[in-house]
Design a protein around this motif. Structure first.
Motif, short mmCIF file in Angstrom:
data_model
loop_
_atom_site.label_atom_id
_atom_site.label_comp_id
_atom_site.label_asym_id
_atom_site.label_seq_id
_atom_site.Cartn_x
_atom_site.Cartn_y
_atom_site.Cartn_z
N PHE A 142 0.85 -1.19 0.00
CA PHE A 142 0.00 0.00 0.00
C PHE A 142 0.88 1.24 0.00
O PHE A 142 1.71 1.44 0.89
CB PHE A 142 -0.91 0.00 1.23
CG PHE A 142 -1.98 1.07 1.18
CD1 PHE A 142 -3.11 0.90 0.40
CD2 PHE A 142 -1.83 2.24 1.91
CE1 PHE A 142 -4.09 1.88 0.35
CE2 PHE A 142 -2.81 3.23 1.86
CZ PHE A 142 -3.93 3.05 1.08
N LYS A 143 0.72 2.08 -1.01
CA LYS A 143 1.51 3.30 -1.13
C LYS A 143 0.68 4.49 -0.65
O LYS A 143 -0.45 4.68 -1.09
CB LYS A 143 1.95 3.54 -2.58
CG LYS A 143 2.72 2.37 -3.18
CD LYS A 143 4.02 2.11 -2.46
CE LYS A 143 4.77 0.94 -3.05
NZ LYS A 143 5.30 0.03 -2.06
N SER A 144 1.24 5.25 0.27
CA SER A 144 0.51 6.39 0.83
C SER A 144 1.45 7.54 1.14
O SER A 144 2.56 7.34 1.61
CB SER A 144 -0.20 5.96 2.13
OG SER A 144 -0.83 7.06 2.73
N GLU A 145 0.94 8.73 0.88
CA GLU A 145 1.66 9.95 1.25
C GLU A 145 1.22 10.42 2.63
O GLU A 145 1.82 11.33 3.19
CB GLU A 145 1.38 11.06 0.22
CG GLU A 145 1.82 10.73 -1.20
CD GLU A 145 3.32 10.59 -1.33
OE1 GLU A 145 4.04 11.43 -0.76
OE2 GLU A 145 3.76 9.63 -1.99
N ILE A 146 0.17 9.83 3.16
CA ILE A 146 -0.44 10.29 4.41
C ILE A 146 -0.13 9.36 5.58
O ILE A 146 0.33 9.79 6.63
CB ILE A 146 -1.97 10.43 4.24
CG1 ILE A 146 -2.27 11.50 3.18
CG2 ILE A 146 -2.65 10.78 5.56
CD1 ILE A 146 -3.67 11.51 2.67
N LEU A 147 -0.36 8.06 5.39
CA LEU A 147 -0.09 7.09 6.45
C LEU A 147 1.40 7.01 6.74
O LEU A 147 2.20 6.84 5.83
CB LEU A 147 -0.59 5.71 6.03
CG LEU A 147 -2.05 5.40 6.29
CD1 LEU A 147 -2.47 4.15 5.54
CD2 LEU A 147 -2.32 5.24 7.76
N GLU A 148 1.74 7.11 8.01
CA GLU A 148 3.15 7.06 8.42
C GLU A 148 3.51 5.77 9.13
O GLU A 148 4.66 5.33 9.08
CB GLU A 148 3.47 8.26 9.33
CG GLU A 148 3.35 9.59 8.63
CD GLU A 148 3.49 10.78 9.56
OE1 GLU A 148 3.73 10.59 10.77
OE2 GLU A 148 3.36 11.91 9.07
N GLU A 149 2.53 5.17 9.83
CA GLU A 149 2.84 3.99 10.62
C GLU A 149 1.66 3.03 10.68
O GLU A 149 0.52 3.44 10.89
CB GLU A 149 3.22 4.39 12.05
CG GLU A 149 3.62 3.22 12.92
CD GLU A 149 4.02 3.65 14.32
OE1 GLU A 149 4.80 2.90 14.93
OE2 GLU A 149 3.57 4.69 14.80
N VAL A 150 1.97 1.75 10.48
CA VAL A 150 1.00 0.68 10.64
C VAL A 150 1.49 -0.20 11.79
O VAL A 150 2.66 -0.59 11.82
CB VAL A 150 0.86 -0.17 9.36
CG1 VAL A 150 -0.06 -1.36 9.61
CG2 VAL A 150 0.32 0.68 8.22
N ILE A 151 0.60 -0.47 12.73
CA ILE A 151 0.94 -1.29 13.89
C ILE A 151 0.11 -2.57 13.82
O ILE A 151 -1.12 -2.51 13.75
CB ILE A 151 0.63 -0.56 15.21
CG1 ILE A 151 1.31 0.82 15.25
CG2 ILE A 151 1.05 -1.41 16.41
CD1 ILE A 151 0.77 1.75 16.31
N PHE A 152 0.78 -3.71 13.82
CA PHE A 152 0.08 -4.99 13.93
C PHE A 152 0.06 -5.34 15.42
O PHE A 152 1.11 -5.44 16.05
CB PHE A 152 0.80 -6.10 13.14
CG PHE A 152 0.64 -5.95 11.66
CD1 PHE A 152 -0.59 -6.12 11.04
CD2 PHE A 152 1.74 -5.66 10.86
CE1 PHE A 152 -0.73 -5.99 9.66
CE2 PHE A 152 1.61 -5.53 9.48
CZ PHE A 152 0.37 -5.69 8.88
#
Length: 172
Positions: A142-152
């Protein structure tokens, strides 16, 4: 986009959005869904009821948003994971849609940090290894200019170990 792994309780995670592994009725239930509804308070359920009254049940793989109520997040993104029925191709596509649609919705809300549980791996019996592979692949791609961090956020040691191995392979 930074990817983090935590073993713990998703209702305690401080993120812009947490993802709820909801059931199609939108009225709460067991597992992650029940925990989020209990910790978040009646405001989440009231919004889910409004959404249900407008559109009916939520289809597998779709995502919608409510307030986070009493949780330390701003939003709860609800997605309905597939119940494992042995049809790997169909179930995998539906689970991938859960992650993809949650990420798209998060981005549209301006979310910078999002936390995911292990969708469908509890009472829905999705094989944990396959579910982890789908989750990490969808996030990685997933490419995003907004999302900085995904936590599982893994609830148990088995999922934590699976994700640790999968994420090590992504970053190596």
């Amino acid at each position: 986009m930074k990817i983090e792994l935590i073993k713990g309780d998703i209702t305690k995670i401080e993120a812009d959005a947490i993802v709820n592994a909801a059931n199609s009725s939108l009225l709460g239930g067991g597992g992650v869904d029940g925990a989020i509804h209990r910790a978040g308070g009646k405001q989440i359920l009231e919004e889910c009821i409004q959404i249900r009254n407008q559109q009916g049940k939520c289809n597998t793989g779709e995502a919608f948003v409510t307030t986070a109520g009493n949780l330390p997040a701003k939003y709860v993104i609800h997605t309905v994971g597939p119940v494992w029925d042995g049809d790997e191709e169909k179930c995998s596509k539906l689970l991938a849609n859960c992650y993809k649609n949650s990420l798209i919705l998060a981005e549209s809300l301006g979310v910078k940090t999002i936390a995911f549980p292990n969708i469908s791996t509890g009472v829905y019996r999705f094989p944990k290894e396959l579910a982890g592979k789908i989750a990490t692949e969808e996030v990685k791609n997933f490419k995003s200019e907004i999302l900085e961090e995904v936590i599982f956020v893994c609830f148990d040691e088995e999922n934590e170990e699976i994700y640790r191995t999968l994420l090590k392979n992504i970053t190596d």
